[in-house]
Scaffold this motif. Structure first.
Motif, PDB file in Angstrom:
ATOM      1  N   GLU A   1       1.167  -1.271  -0.199  1.00  0.00           N
ATOM      2  CA  GLU A   1       0.318   0.356  -0.702  1.00  0.00           C
ATOM      3  C   GLU A   1       0.562   1.513  -0.155  1.00  0.00           C
ATOM      4  O   GLU A   1       2.043   0.809   0.565  1.00  0.00           O
ATOM      5  CB  GLU A   1      -1.087   0.012   1.499  1.00  0.00           C
ATOM      6  CG  GLU A   1      -0.193   0.465   2.438  1.00  0.00           C
ATOM      7  CD  GLU A   1       0.911  -0.742   2.917  1.00  0.00           C
ATOM      8  OE1 GLU A   1       0.915  -2.307   2.833  1.00  0.00           O
ATOM      9  OE2 GLU A   1       1.889   0.003   3.674  1.00  0.00           O
ATOM     10  N   THR A   2       0.280   2.326  -0.895  1.00  0.00           N
ATOM     11  CA  THR A   2       0.709   3.409  -0.506  1.00  0.00           C
ATOM     12  C   THR A   2      -0.419   4.829   0.035  1.00  0.00           C
ATOM     13  O   THR A   2      -1.090   4.641  -0.511  1.00  0.00           O
ATOM     14  CB  THR A   2       2.091   4.080  -1.417  1.00  0.00           C
ATOM     15  OG1 THR A   2       3.192   4.630  -0.789  1.00  0.00           O
ATOM     16  CG2 THR A   2       1.243   4.556  -2.256  1.00  0.00           C
ATOM     17  N   GLY A   3       0.687   5.565   0.523  1.00  0.00           N
ATOM     18  CA  GLY A   3      -0.427   6.710   1.119  1.00  0.00           C
ATOM     19  C   GLY A   3       0.080   7.709  -0.448  1.00  0.00           C
ATOM     20  O   GLY A   3      -0.145   7.837  -1.121  1.00  0.00           O
ATOM     21  N   ALA A   4       0.224   8.632  -0.065  1.00  0.00           N
ATOM     22  CA  ALA A   4       1.005   9.920  -1.248  1.00  0.00           C
ATOM     23  C   ALA A   4       2.054   9.524  -1.932  1.00  0.00           C
ATOM     24  O   ALA A   4       2.229   9.491  -2.349  1.00  0.00           O
ATOM     25  CB  ALA A   4       2.078  11.391  -0.415  1.00  0.00           C
ATOM     26  N   GLY A   5       2.451   8.444  -1.091  1.00  0.00           N
ATOM     27  CA  GLY A   5       4.030   7.808  -1.998  1.00  0.00           C
ATOM     28  C   GLY A   5       4.702   7.393  -1.980  1.00  0.00           C
ATOM     29  O   GLY A   5       6.345   6.120  -2.563  1.00  0.00           O
ATOM     30  N   GLN A   6       5.610   7.766  -0.578  1.00  0.00           N
ATOM     31  CA  GLN A   6       6.294   7.478  -0.573  1.00  0.00           C
ATOM     32  C   GLN A   6       7.363   6.328  -0.536  1.00  0.00           C
ATOM     33  O   GLN A   6       8.235   5.668  -0.674  1.00  0.00           O
ATOM     34  CB  GLN A   6       7.134   8.310   0.377  1.00  0.00           C
ATOM     35  CG  GLN A   6       7.171   9.679   0.736  1.00  0.00           C
ATOM     36  CD  GLN A   6       8.613   9.969   0.925  1.00  0.00           C
ATOM     37  OE1 GLN A   6       9.756   9.572   0.210  1.00  0.00           O
ATOM     38  NE2 GLN A   6       9.015  11.480   1.344  1.00  0.00           N
ATOM     39  N   TRP A   7       6.183   5.352   0.102  1.00  0.00           N
ATOM     40  CA  TRP A   7       6.946   4.247   0.392  1.00  0.00           C
ATOM     41  C   TRP A   7       6.649   3.717  -0.560  1.00  0.00           C
ATOM     42  O   TRP A   7       7.434   2.177  -0.908  1.00  0.00           O
ATOM     43  CB  TRP A   7       5.931   3.521   1.218  1.00  0.00           C
ATOM     44  CG  TRP A   7       5.668   1.447   1.679  1.00  0.00           C
ATOM     45  CD1 TRP A   7       4.753   0.892   1.088  1.00  0.00           C
ATOM     46  CD2 TRP A   7       6.839   1.023   2.162  1.00  0.00           C
ATOM     47  NE1 TRP A   7       5.759  -0.121   1.090  1.00  0.00           N
ATOM     48  CE2 TRP A   7       6.560  -0.373   1.479  1.00  0.00           C
ATOM     49  CE3 TRP A   7       8.625   1.206   1.658  1.00  0.00           C
ATOM     50  CZ2 TRP A   7       7.205  -1.145   1.507  1.00  0.00           C
ATOM     51  CZ3 TRP A   7       9.349   0.136   1.934  1.00  0.00           C
ATOM     52  CH2 TRP A   7       8.714  -0.991   2.114  1.00  0.00           C
ATOM     53  N   GLY A   8       6.051   3.336  -1.359  1.00  0.00           N
ATOM     54  CA  GLY A   8       5.398   2.416  -2.578  1.00  0.00           C
ATOM     55  C   GLY A   8       6.725   3.198  -3.964  1.00  0.00           C
ATOM     56  O   GLY A   8       7.403   2.070  -4.647  1.00  0.00           O
ATOM     57  N   ALA A   9       6.879   4.338  -4.287  1.00  0.00           N
ATOM     58  CA  ALA A   9       8.307   4.300  -4.841  1.00  0.00           C
ATOM     59  C   ALA A   9       9.445   3.716  -4.448  1.00  0.00           C
ATOM     60  O   ALA A   9      10.148   3.060  -5.555  1.00  0.00           O
ATOM     61  CB  ALA A   9       8.831   6.046  -5.015  1.00  0.00           C
ATOM     62  N   ALA A  10      10.044   3.702  -3.154  1.00  0.00           N
ATOM     63  CA  ALA A  10      10.619   2.691  -2.902  1.00  0.00           C
ATOM     64  C   ALA A  10      10.710   1.802  -2.890  1.00  0.00           C
ATOM     65  O   ALA A  10      11.848   0.476  -3.203  1.00  0.00           O
ATOM     66  CB  ALA A  10      10.501   2.818  -0.742  1.00  0.00           C
ATOM     67  N   LEU A  11       9.281   1.222  -2.944  1.00  0.00           N
ATOM     68  CA  LEU A  11       9.260  -0.515  -3.344  1.00  0.00           C
ATOM     69  C   LEU A  11       9.862  -0.406  -4.463  1.00  0.00           C
ATOM     70  O   LEU A  11      10.397  -1.618  -4.952  1.00  0.00           O
ATOM     71  CB  LEU A  11       8.074  -0.963  -2.581  1.00  0.00           C
ATOM     72  CG  LEU A  11       8.227  -2.851  -2.567  1.00  0.00           C
ATOM     73  CD1 LEU A  11       9.421  -3.121  -1.576  1.00  0.00           C
ATOM     74  CD2 LEU A  11       7.134  -3.490  -2.266  1.00  0.00           C
ATOM     75  N   ALA A  12       9.341  -0.028  -5.651  1.00  0.00           N
ATOM     76  CA  ALA A  12       9.438  -0.191  -6.795  1.00  0.00           C
ATOM     77  C   ALA A  12      10.773   0.164  -6.945  1.00  0.00           C
ATOM     78  O   ALA A  12      10.997  -0.149  -8.103  1.00  0.00           O
ATOM     79  CB  ALA A  12       8.272   1.320  -7.124  1.00  0.00           C
TER      80      ALA A  12
END
Lengths: 419, 419
Positions: free
Chosen positions: B132-143
């Motif tokens: 999951e990601t909110g504003a995208g910080q974590w999603g970007a890191a995992l991508a």
């Protein structure tokens, strides 16, 4: 991937002046009205005395003031990085290094000169600087630098970017800068760097407390950027290399290219390569001539490659590097055969940028992506001939505020221009 | 401003496990249906074995695999910076240091654990990760991390952010990730971290080739982040300091706070401070209880401070740090009095962020700006008592993709929440 860092005390203490090393002397700029060679007095309404002196000097080294070093230490020396992931993905024996200028507050190499210019102006009692900006890289750098020296900053931003790309405007405002769309007197005009320079020069010429700052093209700007190449030289030596075989950098007005490559001009065996977009092919398709730096003809005439001062790149073009002219220093090096130039369509540029992002992690500014494209092709070509080349390029900025161009590419909406 | 860097070879070779140093043993997570303590087998459908082991181990140190170090060296060790400009502006004798985690490819500390999780999953033969990601910080890191280990990455992004903040979506797609708005089955719902976790867990539980990755809260995530504090310890020593008096970091799920502060838990004299937004005051106004990590109740029950798993922060809140719960490790430290917590309204947070940007040049992520606010207040308070404090904080990310929040603040559209 390996990185070579230097401690904050190891920023070079002097800028490298390439003027004494040019194959032939630089032609002087000419007054826009009289077409006579320009003297220091002609530039005094716009620039501080130290900068005018730097624009014209033949001195081989110019000391960097301590106050400038103090600010540059916020992010300099910048790392030299070996792109081993990219090397492996290409299956090349070439060793690929890049100078990472993306770690500055503004995310590009631009603050290197912004800080110096803001300092010299503040020291002369100037209270306010004007400038132009396209997508905002340079305007952001100057707004940051002005905040460091308590100067007001007025940025004339190309109207199309002002309306479509709010992020760099907000960045400039966060640092306290004022931003207005250009041209100021034609609200329906999309603007160009040429119109924005006209607005900024007119503003500065009309006020005693105000000077003008340019982010590329002029000799003093490239001089301030030479810290990039000087640091790279020192770091290549730490990495066990003597000299690079090829130095590659993107070229719009020439400042990041000059910054990396000028310190290698005296090294005859080092190839120097400028990379420009096919949609604004100044060095590869322009003519060498005196031309104005702006659209309205307020600036001096500069001896340079130009596409004509009324040139506007096609709107399909997503990246930076949109200037009609080019640095006289870079132009002279290309004309005299000391530097090569190549042009790429933007589809090929973003293809390389996405490849680089997935391998090396870093999302490059479109400007830097031009260099990456050329580096990949250079490495593949070297592989065919069996050469073990050392390639050095300028990763002149990150693309975090240029993601809409990546989106257009990934959605297939960024076709190649015609070759 | 002075920076302390370490060579790429000096990343700590082991993570620090705080579990043996806690004032009281951690309560176990409970099965969502049976409410029995969870065993390793319960987590096997979602996580690789090495990560499950790390979640439960009492071993004091866990070796960092060489393959993880190789990727971390793209940007680690990160610099320790002394904010001398801020010190001077505040007129304080406090010495203020920050660990700069903004130089990672994704612009925050998040890749520290994303890389480790991607590695362990790839080594176990997993081909695809969901998150999951909110504003995208974590999603970007995992991508980014998935691209390094040839894993597919599926990110469920809170719908409101997906629609309003395209830049981090593009960043994830540039690294090859797939991004869909959550909740997937309710197209009119704005989404929350809780709904996005539900979507991601359901996806992973239903496919053999797929695992789930969480960017905060869990013990192994905080473990992977301890490199931040371990490096900071080493660098403070280079800077001539023994230990900090106070360690300050923002807290949403607890990963950047844990990363910086957990290695200082055994040092009884070092104060540890969590900073959270007043609009999502988990530690300061929540209750300590077992609660679900997600909205739908798919996840285990965790012993933590919580605002209730159906909590949604007010839409006026611009920054990150929106999670209803908190890391069990952080929660236990706060409950047991080893760590303090403070909450700030966002207007005060952005006021500090703009001050920091104009002085130190860096535009902080809203998360990091919470720490800056608390640091400024801590330094001013120390000045009143005449203490010469050493303050260490986590500059956990840059705000270049959060500029719309700065715009709202500068336009006066970001009022303080009620206290």
């Amino acid at each position: 991937m390996t990185r070579w860092t230097l401690p904050p005390g190891d920023i070079p203490s002097a800028w490298f002046n390439v003027a004494p090393h040019l194959p032939s002397p630089l032609q002087p700029p000419l007054h826009p009205a009289t077409r006579d060679p320009l003297g220091p007095d002609d530039l005094a309404p716009l620039f501080p005395a130290a900068v005018i002196e730097q624009e014209m000097t033949q001195a081989p080294w110019i000391d960097v003031p301590g106050e400038v070093l103090d600010v540059l230490r916020l992010w300099r020396p910048t790392p030299l990085v070996r792109a081993t992931g990219l090397e492996q993905a290409l299956g090349t024996r070439a060793r690929i290094y890049f100078k990472d200028e993306s770690g500055s507050p503004a995310g590009s190499h631009k603050p290197n000169t912004a800080v110096a210019q803001a300092f010299y102006n503040a020291r002369e009692g100037i209270r306010r600087l004007t400038t132009e900006t396209g997508a905002g890289q340079w305007g952001a750098a100057l707004a940051f630098a002005c905040a460091q020296f308590d100067l007001k900053c007025m940025v004339y931003m190309v109207r199309a970017s002002f309306e479509q790309k709010p992020y760099r405007r907000i960045l400039m405002e966060t640092w306290g800068g004022s931003v207005v769309p250009s041209p100021v007197d034609q609200p329906d005009h999309p603007g160009s760097l040429g119109t924005a320079i006209s607005d900024a020069v007119r503003d500065a010429a009309g006020r005693d407390d105000t000077h003008y700052a340019l982010g590329s093209v002029l000799n003093h700007v490239l001089l301030h950027q030479t810290l990039i190449g000087l640091e790279a030289r020192q770091q290549l030596s730490l990495a066990g290399e003597t000299l690079p075989d090829v130095v590659i950098a993107p070229c719009g007005g020439g400042s990041n290219l000059g910054g990396l490559s000028l310190p290698f001009v005296p090294d005859a065996g080092v190839r120097l390569v400028a990379v420009e977009p096919l949609s604004c092919p100044t060095l590869t398709q322009g003519r060498f001539d005196y031309d104005f730096g702006d659209t309205a003809g307020y600036t001096p005439l500069l001896p340079m490659y130009t596409l004509g001062h009324d040139f506007v790149p096609p709107s399909i073009h997503a990246g930076g590097l949109r200037y009609h002219g080019d640095s006289p220093l870079i132009s002279a090096l290309v004309r005299d055969g000391r530097m090569e130039a190549v042009a790429y369509p933007q589809g090929k540029v973003f293809e390389a940028a996405v490849q680089f992002a997935r391998i090396e992690g870093r999302v490059a500014a479109p400007e830097a992506a031009h260099a990456i494209r050329a580096v990949i092709d250079e490495a593949l070509a070297a592989e065919e001939t069996g050469d073990e080349k050392v390639i050095l390029f300028n990763y002149c900025g990150h693309g975090l505020l240029d993601l809409s161009a990546y989106d257009a590419y990934l959605q297939g909406q960024l076709p190649d221009e015609r070759g």
